[in-house]
Design an enzyme around this catalytic site. Structure first.
Site, PDB file in Angstrom:
ATOM      1  N   ASP A  13      81.325  -6.230  34.604  1.00 34.85           N
ATOM      2  CA  ASP A  13      81.346  -5.981  33.168  1.00 34.85           C
ATOM      3  C   ASP A  13      80.098  -6.513  32.468  1.00 34.85           C
ATOM      4  O   ASP A  13      79.422  -5.796  31.725  1.00 34.85           O
ATOM      5  CB  ASP A  13      82.593  -6.606  32.539  1.00 34.85           C
ATOM      6  CG  ASP A  13      83.877  -5.906  32.951  1.00 34.85           C
ATOM      7  OD1 ASP A  13      83.931  -5.415  34.096  1.00 34.85           O
ATOM      8  OD2 ASP A  13      84.815  -5.862  32.148  1.00 34.85           O
ATOM      9  N   ARG A  93      87.913 -20.642  28.218  1.00 36.14           N
ATOM     10  CA  ARG A  93      87.236 -19.841  27.194  1.00 36.14           C
ATOM     11  C   ARG A  93      86.682 -20.673  26.032  1.00 36.14           C
ATOM     12  O   ARG A  93      85.540 -20.450  25.610  1.00 36.14           O
ATOM     13  CB  ARG A  93      88.168 -18.744  26.683  1.00 36.14           C
ATOM     14  CG  ARG A  93      88.513 -17.694  27.732  1.00 36.14           C
ATOM     15  CD  ARG A  93      87.271 -17.174  28.432  1.00 36.14           C
ATOM     16  NE  ARG A  93      87.565 -16.152  29.414  1.00 36.14           N
ATOM     17  CZ  ARG A  93      87.207 -16.217  30.684  1.00 36.14           C
ATOM     18  NH1 ARG A  93      86.581 -17.304  31.152  1.00 36.14           N
ATOM     19  NH2 ARG A  93      87.468 -15.234  31.512  1.00 36.14           N
ATOM     20  N   ASP A 122      91.009 -12.541  25.951  1.00 37.56           N
ATOM     21  CA  ASP A 122      89.742 -13.264  25.899  1.00 37.56           C
ATOM     22  C   ASP A 122      88.911 -12.904  24.675  1.00 37.56           C
ATOM     23  O   ASP A 122      88.172 -13.739  24.147  1.00 37.56           O
ATOM     24  CB  ASP A 122      88.936 -13.023  27.178  1.00 37.56           C
ATOM     25  CG  ASP A 122      89.439 -13.854  28.342  1.00 37.56           C
ATOM     26  OD1 ASP A 122      90.190 -14.815  28.092  1.00 37.56           O
ATOM     27  OD2 ASP A 122      89.081 -13.552  29.489  1.00 37.56           O
ATOM     28  N   SER A 174      89.860  -7.406  39.274  1.00 36.62           N
ATOM     29  CA  SER A 174      88.837  -8.351  38.836  1.00 36.62           C
ATOM     30  C   SER A 174      89.316  -9.775  39.065  1.00 36.62           C
ATOM     31  O   SER A 174      90.518 -10.043  39.078  1.00 36.62           O
ATOM     32  CB  SER A 174      88.515  -8.142  37.351  1.00 36.62           C
ATOM     33  OG  SER A 174      89.646  -8.421  36.555  1.00 36.62           O
TER      34      SER A 174
END
Length: 401
Positions: A13, A93, A122, A174
């Site tokens: 990504d 995060r 996210d 992923s």
């Protein structure tokens, strides 16, 4: 936008996003890489970013900060989302976004970009953190604006632009790794009836193939924080690293769940969290000796709220600041050691001790006199049974009527 700082991992990504940002905006792009203990060759990630078009690359080592200021508070809060998820991605995060903001300011960027999809959590976590810490920065979220639909489109774009990627059409799920866990999502895992593919797990031993002999480990805590394993004092990151190695060898910490995302969708996630699983169980054992009953029960409700705030991206919020201060206060006397037994995917508490515990062996022993008169227990029960007797009387009257 004059200059953009991209949260870059080197995966499919963000590699495509880096090239797309250069192509779309025509401005310098700083690739920001956070080392949160993902055990990658970050020199290679740097070279890939430069080869893909980055004008600058900033690598920040936030491993100790991540474990000390995010993972450990979550462990002491017993923050578990929906009964199973220990929040490895969600906790990483805010520390990544905080470091991204610092890098953006240091390199003169006026916007940040991220690779979170428009369907996930996210995007919320990154953008709420930026809003709290640097509201002047613009935000670019390509998954909400470009024409690509899914990762097959990204694979095609990467192929046209010569961008190497570890994701293939045959293995499209992923992964996200850090010092606390590895997560697996998407692709073949989107069918919640299908078991994870053989060989998918990268970290933990298959419990069926784990050692036939159990292992024992002692974990020491001071004021709620893990400080030593088997008598050896370690820094937060090194301590979690040691716990991870122990847990992974014995197949500890695999979780397969369907969870409720903040935006309202359900998603299937598979996680490996070996060390944190051990540390949280050990912490619970020490707390069982050291926390007052009512404080312990109230703290459980706070842990649920803590998990919800972390999952939904509100780490840098007034309510989280208040909650963390309260939880820190509960840990003043949580000092002691727990002994765990590890065996084929399971952990068992087999001992706990504390120099400041509330446990009183003499008081609870069957071989000693009680600390209150035996007759007092009868009165205690009579008072607490009063409402139950009243309810029984009403029920009998209703039945008679």
């Amino acid at each position: 936008m004059k200059k953009i700082a991209l949260a870059y991992s080197g995966g499919l990504d963000t590699s495509v996003i880096l090239a797309w940002l250069k192509e779309t905006y025509g401005v310098p792009v700083v690739a920001f890489v956070a080392d949160v203990g993902q055990n990658e060759d970050l020199a290679a990630v740097r070279e890939k970013a430069l080869a893909t078009g980055a004008d600058e690359v900033v690598v920040a080592d936030v491993r100790e900060e991540f474990v000390r200021d995010y993972v450990f508070p979550a462990l002491t809060a017993h923050a578990v989302y929906e009964g199973a998820y220990l929040l490895g991605t969600a906790l990483a995060r805010p520390v990544i976004a905080k470091a991204l903001v610092a890098a953006a300011r240091a390199t003169g960027c006026d916007a940040i970009a991220h690779g979170a999809t428009g369907k996930g959590n996210d995007q919320v976590r990154f953008e709420l953190t930026v809003a709290a810490l640097a509201p002047e920065l613009g935000i670019i979220a390509p998954w909400r604006t470009w024409s690509f639909v899914g990762r097959r489109d990204l694979l095609a774009y990467a192929g046209r632009h010569g961008i190497p990627t570890p994701v293939t059409a045959e293995k499209p799920y992923s992964t996200d790794a850090n010092a606390m866990h590895i997560s697996y999502e998407g692709g073949v895992l989107e069918d919640p009836w299908q078991a994870p593919p053989e060989g998918m797990f990268q970290w933990t031993t298959d419990p069926e193939k784990a050692p036939d002999e159990p292992a024992f480990v002692e974990i020491a805590f001071e004021r709620g924080r893990p400080v030593a394993i088997d008598g050896e004092a370690l820094s937060p990151f090194r301590l979690l690293e040691r716990a991870n190695a122990l847990g992974a060898r014995h197949g500890i910490g695999r979780v397969d769940i369907v969870e409720n995302r903040f935006i309202g969708l359900k998603s299937r996630g598979v996680y490996e969290t070996p060390g944190a699983t051990l540390l949280m169980q050990a912490h619970r054992a020490v707390e069982s000796l050291t926390l007052d009953r009512e404080v312990a029960h109230f703290k459980e409700t706070l842990g649920l709220k803590f998990a919800e705030l972390v999952y939904n991206g509100f780490w840098f919020s007034p309510e989280m600041e208040l909650l963390r201060a309260t939880l820190t206060h509960t840990q003043r006397n949580v000092t002691g050691t727990a002994r765990l037994k590890l065996y084929k995917g399971a952990t068992y508490v087999v001992g706990r001790k504390s120099p400041v515990g509330l446990y009183n062996a003499e008081a609870v022993s069957f071989e000693t006199r009680p600390q209150v008169a035996p007759a007092d227990a009868g009165g205690f029960i009579a008072i607490h049974s009063l409402r139950l007797r009243q309810q029984a009387r009403l029920s009998s009257e209703d039945s008679a009527g």
